[in-house]
Design a protein around this motif. Structure first.
Motif, PDB file in Angstrom:
ATOM      1  N   LEU A  31       0.797  -1.228   0.000  1.00 54.17           N
ATOM      2  CA  LEU A  31       0.000   0.000   0.000  1.00 54.17           C
ATOM      3  C   LEU A  31       0.830   1.280   0.000  1.00 54.17           C
ATOM      4  O   LEU A  31       0.531   2.213  -0.754  1.00 54.17           O
ATOM      5  N   PRO A  32       1.909   1.386   0.819  1.00 57.27           N
ATOM      6  CA  PRO A  32       2.645   2.657   0.852  1.00 57.27           C
ATOM      7  C   PRO A  32       3.233   3.080  -0.493  1.00 57.27           C
ATOM      8  O   PRO A  32       3.475   4.269  -0.701  1.00 57.27           O
ATOM      9  N   SER A  33       3.470   2.133  -1.397  1.00 60.45           N
ATOM     10  CA  SER A  33       4.008   2.503  -2.707  1.00 60.45           C
ATOM     11  C   SER A  33       2.922   2.611  -3.768  1.00 60.45           C
ATOM     12  O   SER A  33       3.203   2.993  -4.900  1.00 60.45           O
ATOM     13  N   LEU A  34       1.675   2.292  -3.417  1.00 57.00           N
ATOM     14  CA  LEU A  34       0.594   2.293  -4.399  1.00 57.00           C
ATOM     15  C   LEU A  34      -0.292   3.531  -4.308  1.00 57.00           C
ATOM     16  O   LEU A  34      -1.037   3.821  -5.237  1.00 57.00           O
ATOM     17  N   VAL A  35      -0.244   4.213  -3.178  1.00 55.61           N
ATOM     18  CA  VAL A  35      -1.014   5.438  -3.026  1.00 55.61           C
ATOM     19  C   VAL A  35      -0.064   6.537  -2.581  1.00 55.61           C
ATOM     20  O   VAL A  35       1.081   6.279  -2.213  1.00 55.61           O
ATOM     21  N   SER A  36      -0.561   7.753  -2.603  1.00 57.12           N
ATOM     22  CA  SER A  36       0.279   8.873  -2.174  1.00 57.12           C
ATOM     23  C   SER A  36       0.639   8.695  -0.700  1.00 57.12           C
ATOM     24  O   SER A  36      -0.250   8.630   0.158  1.00 57.12           O
ATOM     25  N   PRO A  37       1.931   8.615  -0.384  1.00 60.49           N
ATOM     26  CA  PRO A  37       2.314   8.459   1.032  1.00 60.49           C
ATOM     27  C   PRO A  37       1.749   9.553   1.918  1.00 60.49           C
ATOM     28  O   PRO A  37       1.462   9.321   3.091  1.00 60.49           O
ATOM     29  N   SER A  74       5.189  12.858  -2.958  1.00 62.38           N
ATOM     30  CA  SER A  74       5.305  12.329  -1.602  1.00 62.38           C
ATOM     31  C   SER A  74       5.990  10.971  -1.576  1.00 62.38           C
ATOM     32  O   SER A  74       5.958  10.273  -0.573  1.00 62.38           O
ATOM     33  N   GLY A  75       6.631  10.605  -2.692  1.00 62.55           N
ATOM     34  CA  GLY A  75       7.410   9.364  -2.720  1.00 62.55           C
ATOM     35  C   GLY A  75       6.662   8.162  -3.239  1.00 62.55           C
ATOM     36  O   GLY A  75       7.124   7.030  -3.043  1.00 62.55           O
ATOM     37  N   GLY A  76       5.522   8.360  -3.893  1.00 63.81           N
ATOM     38  CA  GLY A  76       4.729   7.241  -4.393  1.00 63.81           C
ATOM     39  C   GLY A  76       5.459   6.414  -5.425  1.00 63.81           C
ATOM     40  O   GLY A  76       6.391   6.874  -6.090  1.00 63.81           O
ATOM     41  N   ASP A  77       5.031   5.152  -5.562  1.00 63.94           N
ATOM     42  CA  ASP A  77       5.642   4.194  -6.501  1.00 63.94           C
ATOM     43  C   ASP A  77       7.134   3.997  -6.220  1.00 63.94           C
ATOM     44  O   ASP A  77       7.921   3.737  -7.137  1.00 63.94           O
ATOM     45  N   ASN A  78       7.509   4.148  -4.953  1.00 66.55           N
ATOM     46  CA  ASN A  78       8.896   3.920  -4.512  1.00 66.55           C
ATOM     47  C   ASN A  78       9.884   4.953  -5.058  1.00 66.55           C
ATOM     48  O   ASN A  78      11.102   4.720  -5.004  1.00 66.55           O
ATOM     49  N   PRO A 103       3.870   5.916 -14.734  1.00 64.55           N
ATOM     50  CA  PRO A 103       3.055   5.191 -15.716  1.00 64.55           C
ATOM     51  C   PRO A 103       1.742   4.677 -15.142  1.00 64.55           C
ATOM     52  O   PRO A 103       0.761   4.545 -15.858  1.00 64.55           O
ATOM     53  N   GLY A 104       1.717   4.372 -13.827  1.00 60.43           N
ATOM     54  CA  GLY A 104       0.479   3.880 -13.230  1.00 60.43           C
ATOM     55  C   GLY A 104      -0.613   4.916 -13.159  1.00 60.43           C
ATOM     56  O   GLY A 104      -1.780   4.580 -12.944  1.00 60.43           O
ATOM     57  N   GLY A 105      -0.263   6.184 -13.350  1.00 60.60           N
ATOM     58  CA  GLY A 105      -1.262   7.243 -13.367  1.00 60.60           C
ATOM     59  C   GLY A 105      -1.951   7.402 -14.705  1.00 60.60           C
ATOM     60  O   GLY A 105      -2.854   8.234 -14.844  1.00 60.60           O
ATOM     61  N   LEU A 106      -1.542   6.608 -15.699  1.00 58.89           N
ATOM     62  CA  LEU A 106      -2.146   6.651 -17.037  1.00 58.89           C
ATOM     63  C   LEU A 106      -3.070   5.452 -17.177  1.00 58.89           C
ATOM     64  O   LEU A 106      -2.615   4.322 -17.312  1.00 58.89           O
ATOM     65  N   ARG A 107      -4.374   5.675 -17.162  1.00 60.06           N
ATOM     66  CA  ARG A 107      -5.327   4.563 -17.106  1.00 60.06           C
ATOM     67  C   ARG A 107      -5.938   4.219 -18.458  1.00 60.06           C
ATOM     68  O   ARG A 107      -6.700   3.260 -18.559  1.00 60.06           O
ATOM     69  N   ASP A 108      -5.627   4.963 -19.485  1.00 59.24           N
ATOM     70  CA  ASP A 108      -6.140   4.648 -20.821  1.00 59.24           C
ATOM     71  C   ASP A 108      -5.284   5.402 -21.838  1.00 59.24           C
ATOM     72  O   ASP A 108      -4.589   6.353 -21.495  1.00 59.24           O
ATOM     73  N   ASP A 109      -5.314   4.942 -23.091  1.00 60.14           N
ATOM     74  CA  ASP A 109      -4.656   5.674 -24.161  1.00 60.14           C
ATOM     75  C   ASP A 109      -5.476   6.921 -24.516  1.00 60.14           C
ATOM     76  O   ASP A 109      -6.680   6.983 -24.265  1.00 60.14           O
ATOM     77  N   MET A 110      -4.829   7.906 -25.110  1.00 60.06           N
ATOM     78  CA  MET A 110      -5.545   9.071 -25.605  1.00 60.06           C
ATOM     79  C   MET A 110      -5.611   8.973 -27.124  1.00 60.06           C
ATOM     80  O   MET A 110      -4.789   9.526 -27.846  1.00 60.06           O
ATOM     81  N   ARG A 120      11.195   7.496  -3.766  1.00 62.06           N
ATOM     82  CA  ARG A 120      11.329   8.159  -2.474  1.00 62.06           C
ATOM     83  C   ARG A 120      12.167   9.437  -2.538  1.00 62.06           C
ATOM     84  O   ARG A 120      11.993  10.335  -1.715  1.00 62.06           O
ATOM     85  N   GLU A 121      13.077   9.529  -3.503  1.00 66.80           N
ATOM     86  CA  GLU A 121      13.926  10.715  -3.572  1.00 66.80           C
ATOM     87  C   GLU A 121      13.115  11.972  -3.870  1.00 66.80           C
ATOM     88  O   GLU A 121      13.501  13.085  -3.461  1.00 66.80           O
ATOM     89  N   LEU A 122      11.982  11.820  -4.554  1.00 66.48           N
ATOM     90  CA  LEU A 122      11.160  12.997  -4.855  1.00 66.48           C
ATOM     91  C   LEU A 122      10.604  13.622  -3.580  1.00 66.48           C
ATOM     92  O   LEU A 122      10.354  14.830  -3.540  1.00 66.48           O
ATOM     93  N   ALA A 123      10.410  12.819  -2.546  1.00 60.07           N
ATOM     94  CA  ALA A 123       9.929  13.377  -1.281  1.00 60.07           C
ATOM     95  C   ALA A 123      10.983  14.245  -0.607  1.00 60.07           C
ATOM     96  O   ALA A 123      10.671  15.012   0.309  1.00 60.07           O
ATOM     97  N   ASN A 124      12.234  14.153  -1.063  1.00 63.55           N
ATOM     98  CA  ASN A 124      13.325  14.948  -0.492  1.00 63.55           C
ATOM     99  C   ASN A 124      13.566  16.247  -1.245  1.00 63.55           C
ATOM    100  O   ASN A 124      14.507  16.985  -0.929  1.00 63.55           O
ATOM    101  N   GLY A 125      12.745  16.535  -2.256  1.00 65.57           N
ATOM    102  CA  GLY A 125      12.933  17.760  -3.022  1.00 65.57           C
ATOM    103  C   GLY A 125      12.794  18.997  -2.151  1.00 65.57           C
ATOM    104  O   GLY A 125      11.932  19.065  -1.266  1.00 65.57           O
ATOM    105  N   ALA A 126      13.624  19.983  -2.413  1.00 64.20           N
ATOM    106  CA  ALA A 126      13.599  21.221  -1.635  1.00 64.20           C
ATOM    107  C   ALA A 126      12.507  22.160  -2.147  1.00 64.20           C
ATOM    108  O   ALA A 126      12.132  22.130  -3.318  1.00 64.20           O
ATOM    109  N   HIS A 127      12.004  22.994  -1.239  1.00 62.85           N
ATOM    110  CA  HIS A 127      11.031  24.044  -1.565  1.00 62.85           C
ATOM    111  C   HIS A 127       9.810  23.477  -2.285  1.00 62.85           C
ATOM    112  O   HIS A 127       9.324  24.059  -3.267  1.00 62.85           O
ATOM    113  N   GLN A 128       9.316  22.347  -1.797  1.00 63.58           N
ATOM    114  CA  GLN A 128       8.121  21.764  -2.423  1.00 63.58           C
ATOM    115  C   GLN A 128       6.943  22.722  -2.292  1.00 63.58           C
ATOM    116  O   GLN A 128       6.668  23.245  -1.208  1.00 63.58           O
TER     117      GLN A 128
END
Length: 792
Positions: free
Chosen positions: A189-195, A547-551, A421-428, A553-561
C-alpha cells in the motif's frame, strides 16, 4: 485447535449439569439434531466503478451484478454480499467524474454489506475514505459519500496510538449462525497510493494481523470466519508456487493464515480463480479444505461460497464453492458473439447507472482539441497488455503538459517534469474526424482519473539521477516489488542514457531472492547541455510522486516543495486548448531514455562500438526508426539498423541496435559525446565518450654505425609512427648525459621525422640517448631511449 465458541461451551456445560444432578445422558430423552443451516457468501472484488455493461469485455455492469445478488439471495435468505476491495478508484468516466458516487449508490442498492479496504479506496487519502466514502450520506455536508457497507482491514493501524485505522472485523448472524469477516489490504500500500494520504497509518503484516483478529472473532462466537483480503495471486493455476510456496507473498497468506479462517476471498491482481487447499490443523473435522477464491475484476464474475453449518456445534459440515460468470460467453451457441447477461438487471440500480451515464455524457462531450494520431501507453508483444516498464508517447505528453503548466515563475519555473506510468489509465486515441482525431473532455479524463495536483520542487542533478535510478524498483526495505521496473514519462528537452545489469535482490518475503536488474544513469542532458550534479533544477511531478509514491522516495526529499493547486487533468485540458485547438497536435515519437552498453575510450581515427536498446516506443502503431544516424558534432560517422521487435518482459528494451563507427582522424580529444539521431521519430540522444590521445611509436636510427671518439658527429633520425593515419606533427628532441655543451637538440617534425646531429664525443664508452616526442592534439607524448657506443 480453535478456541471454543459460546455455543460449544454451552453444550459442554449442559453435560456437566446433568452429571451433578445425578442424571445421565442415557436417562434423558434424546434431543433431535437440528438441521444444518446453509450460509451463502457472494463476493466480488476490483469492481473499479464499472457500473456500465461492457459486453465485449464480459463486464456485466452494476445493474446485472445487483440482479445476480438479488436472485441468488432469493434461493437462500442466509446470504452475505461481500467484497475484497477496490470497488471505487481507477473507475470508468461515468463513475469517477462524479467522485464514484454512482458506484457507491449502486452497491448500496445491491446490498453490499462488507468489504476489505483496497489500495484504490485510499487514492484520495485516509481522510477521504473515512470522512466521505465511509461517512453517512448528507445532501449538504456529504453529498458524494455514504457507503452503507462496512470497510475492514486488520493490518491498518494509526501510527500515533496503534488503534485500528478502520474496523478490523465485521460479524452478523444469519439463520442463527454467526458469520465473521476479517479484512486486510496489500502490504504494498505505501508505494501504491500517495504516502502523504496515509502518513498517519502503519501497514502491518497481513498474516499476523489476520490471525490475531480471526482468533478474536472465534472467541466472540463466530461459527464461520471469512477473510477478505486485497491481495492475490499472480497465477490462476492453483498448483503454482504463487499458491503453494510460503516464501512468496501470496503463498505465505494461503499457507500461513490460521485455521480459524474458513475461507479466503481475495483480489488486487484482477485474476479469477477458484481454489482450495488442505489445512492440517483441521484434521478430523468434517471439512479439511479451505476455499481460496477471487472473482477477477470489473464485475465479470461472482464468487459463491456455501457453508453447511451445524447450528448446535457451530462446525462447518460441508463447503461448496463456485465461480459464477455474470455474462454468457456464447449467447446462442452458434459461435463467438457478444455475451449476454445471465441474470436480470435490477431496475433501481439500472436507473442509477442511466442517470450517471446521462450526466457523464453531458460533462464529457466537450471537444478539447485534436491530435494527429493516438498517444499510446507502452504495450507488451501481444499489442494490448499495458507495460508500465516501457516509455510511451502518452507518458511523455503528460509530463510535458505538466512542465508547461508550471513553467511560469508563479508556478515554479519548471524545467523538467516526470509522470508515473500507473497514473495513465487509458490511451488518448481520440475519435477520428477526417485526418485528425477529436479529444473530448471524457477521453482526456479517463487517462488521468486521480485528480492529483501538480507539485513543484528543486532537485539537484545528483537527486535527479537518483530518481531515475529508482525506476528499477525497490521498496523501503530494499525488496523488489511485484512490478520490478517503472518507466517515468519525461518532458521535452530532457534526455538521458543508462545501462542496466542483472542482479539478485531480496524478494517480497524474507529469505527469498529474485533475479532482476539494477540501473545506472550514464549521462543526462537538458536541451542538449549536460546536467550538472551539483546544480539545482526546477522539477514538477504530481502529488502522488511528490510524496514518494511508486517507490520514488527521492522525490519526497525535493527542496522548496510547493503544491501549485493545479490539477493534472486541468493541466492537460489547458495544454490541448493551447496547442491542439487550431491544428492537430502531432505525436512526439522521440525517446527520452536510451540504454547503451559501456563505451570504451577511443582514439582519433579509431573504432567505437556499443549496443543500444530502448530506442523505440513499444506500441505497434507508433512510428519507428529503421536506422540510427551516428554523429560527432556535425559530422556523420555512420548508421546502424534498428530492430524494433516488441518483447514480453516488463522492461524498456524495444528498439535494439549495434553501433560500430570510426572516429575522424582529427577528432578533438577529451570528454565529449556522440549524438544518436532517429530521422523518423526525432529521437536525439547523446552518448558520453572519452576520446583519448593515440600513443605513437618511435622509430630511431643512428648513423653511421661506427662512431669514433673525437671524430664522428652521429646523425639521429626519429620517425614518429602514428596509428589510425593520424598525421605526426609537433616537436621532438634528443638528449644525452655528459658535460659537453649541447646536451640536447630539439626541433619540429618534418613529414613525421626529426633529425638531430650529435656533437663529437671526446671519450670512448657508451652514451644513452633519450628521445622525446612532445605529442600534439591527437597524439600522446612518448619517450624512448637508445644506447650508442663511442669507439677509440
Amino acid at each position: 485447535m480453535r478456541s471454543s465458541t459460546p455455543r460449544r461451551l454451552a453444550a459442554s456445560t449442559l453435560g456437566v449439569g446433568l452429571a451433578v444432578a445425578g442424571l445421565t445422558a442415557a436417562g434423558t430423552a434424546p434431543a433431535s439434531a437440528a438441521a444444518p443451516v446453509d450460509i451463502q457468501i457472494l463476493a466480488t472484488n476490483d469492481f473499479h466503478g464499472r457500473i456500465l455493461q461492457n459486453a465485449s469485455g464480459g463486464e456485466a455492469g452494476a445493474a446485472v451484478l445487483a440482479g445476480a445478488v438479488e436472485q441468488l439471495r432469493g434461493t437462500n435468505p442466509n446470504t452475505v454480499f461481500a467484497a475484497a476491495g477496490d470497488l471505487i478508484g481507477a473507475s470508468t468516466f461515468e463513475s469517477f467524474i462524479q467522485h464514484d458516487k454512482p458506484t457507491i449508490d449502486a452497491l448500496n442498492a445491491a446490498g453490499l454489506e462488507v468489504s476489505a479496504v483496497g489500495n484504490h479506496e485510499l487514492d484520495q487519502g485516509y481522510d477521504d475514505l473515512v470522512n466521505r466514502v465511509m461517512a453517512p450520506y448528507d445532501a449538504t455536508t456529504n453529498p458524494e459519500g455514504g457507503a452503507e457497507w462496512k470497510y475492514i482491514a486488520a493490518n491498518l493501524k494509526m501510527k500515533a496510538t496503534g488503534d485500528p485505522a478502520v474496523p478490523a472485523t465485521f460479524m452478523k448472524s444469519e439463520g442463527g449462525v454467526d458469520v465473521g469477516f476479517v479484512g486486510a489490504v496489500t502490504e504494498d500500500l505505501p508505494s501504491l497510493v500517495s504516502p502523504a494520504g496515509i502518513a498517519d497509518i502503519d501497514v502491518t503484516d497481513i498474516v499476523d494481523s489476520v490471525n490475531t483478529e480471526a482468533a478474536a472473532l472465534r472467541n466472540d462466537g463466530a461459527d464461520v470466519v471469512v477473510m477478505l483480503v486485497h491481495e492475490g495471486s499472480a497465477s490462476t493455476d492453483c498448483q503454482s508456487p504463487q499458491f503453494t510456496d510460503p516464501s512468496t507473498t501470496w503463498g505465505n497468506i494461503v499457507q500461513n493464515v490460521s485455521p480459524d479462517v474458513d475461507a479466503i476471498v481475495s483480489g488486487h491482481t484482477h485474476l479469477a480463480y477458484n481454489c482450495h487447499f488442505p489445512v492440517s490443523a483441521w484434521a478430523g473435522r468434517p471439512v479439511t479444505d479451505r476455499p481460496v477464491v477471487s472473482a477477477g475484476r470489473y464485475g465479470v464474475n461472482l464468487n459463491q461460497l456455501e457453508f453447511s453449518v451445524d447450528p448446535d456445534t457451530g462446525d462447518v459440515q460441508a463447503v461448496d464453492q463456485q465461480l459464477l460468470p455474470l455474462m454468457s460467453p456464447d449467447p446462442d451457441g452458434s459461435g463467438p458473439g457478444l455475451p449476454t447477461a445471465l441474470y436480470p438487471a435490477d431496475p433501481a440500480v439500472q436507473t442509477i447507472v442511466q442517470d450517471a451515464k446521462d450526466k457523464a455524457a453531458e460533462l464529457g462531450a466537450q471537444v478539447l482539441g485534436q491530435v494527429a494520431a493516438p498517444f499510446n501507453r507502452a504495450k507488451l508483444a501481444d499489442g494490448t497488455t499495458e507495460n508500465r516498464g516501457g516509455e510511451s508517447t502518452l507518458g511523455n505528453l503528460v509530463a510535458e503538459a505538466q512542465r508547461w503548466a508550471t513553467e511560469k515563475p508563479e508556478s515554479g519555473s519548471a524545467q523538467i517534469a516526470f509522470m508515473n506510468p500507473g497514473g495513465l489509465r487509458d490511451d488518448m486515441a481520440g475519435t477520428v474526424d477526417g485526418d485528425a482525431r477529436d479529444v473530448t473532455y471524457k477521453q482526456a479524463a479517463v487517462v488521468q482519473p486521480f485528480a492529483n495536483t501538480l507539485v513543484n520542487m528543486d532537485l539537484t542533478g545528483a537527486q535527479i539521477e537518483t530518481v531515475l535510478e529508482q525506476q528499477w524498483q525497490r521498496d523501503a526495505n530494499g525488496k523488489v516489488p511485484s512490478r520490478p521496473f517503472l518507466r517515468l514519462g519525461v518532458s521535452k528537452g530532457f534526455t538521458y542514457t543508462y545501462k542496466e545489469s542483472p542482479v539478485t535482490a531480496p524478494g517480497q518475503q524474507d529469505g527469498t531472492t529474485v533475479d532482476t536488474f539494477q540501473g545506472e544513469v550514464t549521462g543526462m542532458w537538458l536541451n542538449g547541455e549536460p546536467i550538472d550534479p551539483g546544480a539545482t533544477y526546477s522539477v514538477t511531478v504530481n502529488s502522488f510522486l511528490a510524496s514518494g509514491g511508486d517507490n520514488f522516495r527521492e522525490l519526497a526529499n525535493g527542496a522548496h516543495q510547493a503544491d501549485t493547486g493545479k490539477v493534472d487533468l486541468s493541466a492537460m485540458v489547458d495544454y490541448l486548448a493551447q496547442f491542439a485547438s487550431d491544428a492537430p497536435l502531432p505525436v512526439d515519437y522521440s525517446q527520452r531514455a536510451v540504454e547503451t552498453s559501456d563505451v570504451a575510450p577511443a582514439e582519433p581515427g579509431g573504432d567505437v562500438a556499443f549496443d543500444v536498446s530502448s530506442w523505440s516506443m513499444s506500441t505497434q502503431a507508433d512510428v519507428k526508426d529503421s536506422e540510427i544516424t551516428v554523429k560527432l558534432g556535425k559530422k556523420v560517422l555512420g548508421t546502424a539498423p534498428v530492430d524494433s521487435t516488441v518483447g514480453t518482459d516488463p522492461y524498456d528494451n524495444t528498439g535494439t541496435a549495434h553501433v560500430d563507427v570510426t572516429l575522424p582522424v582529427g577528432a578533438d580529444t577529451g570528454s565529449t559525446s556522440l549524438t544518436l539521431v532517429g530521422s523518423d521519430t526525432g529521437t536525439r540522444v547523446h552518448v558520453p565518450l572519452k576520446i583519448k590521445k593515440a600513443v605513437p611509436t618511435l622509430k630511431v636510427t643512428v648513423t653511421p654505425d661506427r662512431i669514433v671518439a673525437g671524430e664522428t658527429r652521429a646523425l639521429v633520425t626519429v620517425k614518429v609512427v602514428a596509428p589510425n593515419g593520424i598525421p605526426a606533427t609537433g616537436a621532438a628532441s634528443v638528449e644525452w648525459s655528459g658535460r659537453q655543451q649541447g646536451q640536447g637538440v630539439g626541433g619540429s617534425l618534418v613529414d613525421g621525422r626529426f633529425r638531430a646531429r650529435l656533437p663529437v664525443f671526446k671519450k670512448a664508452g657508451t652514451k644513452t640517448l633519450t628521445i622525446k616526442y612532445g605529442g600534439n592534439d591527437q597524439l600522446a607524448k612518448v619517450t624512448d631511449t637508445v644506447t650508442i657506443i663511442i669507439r677509440r
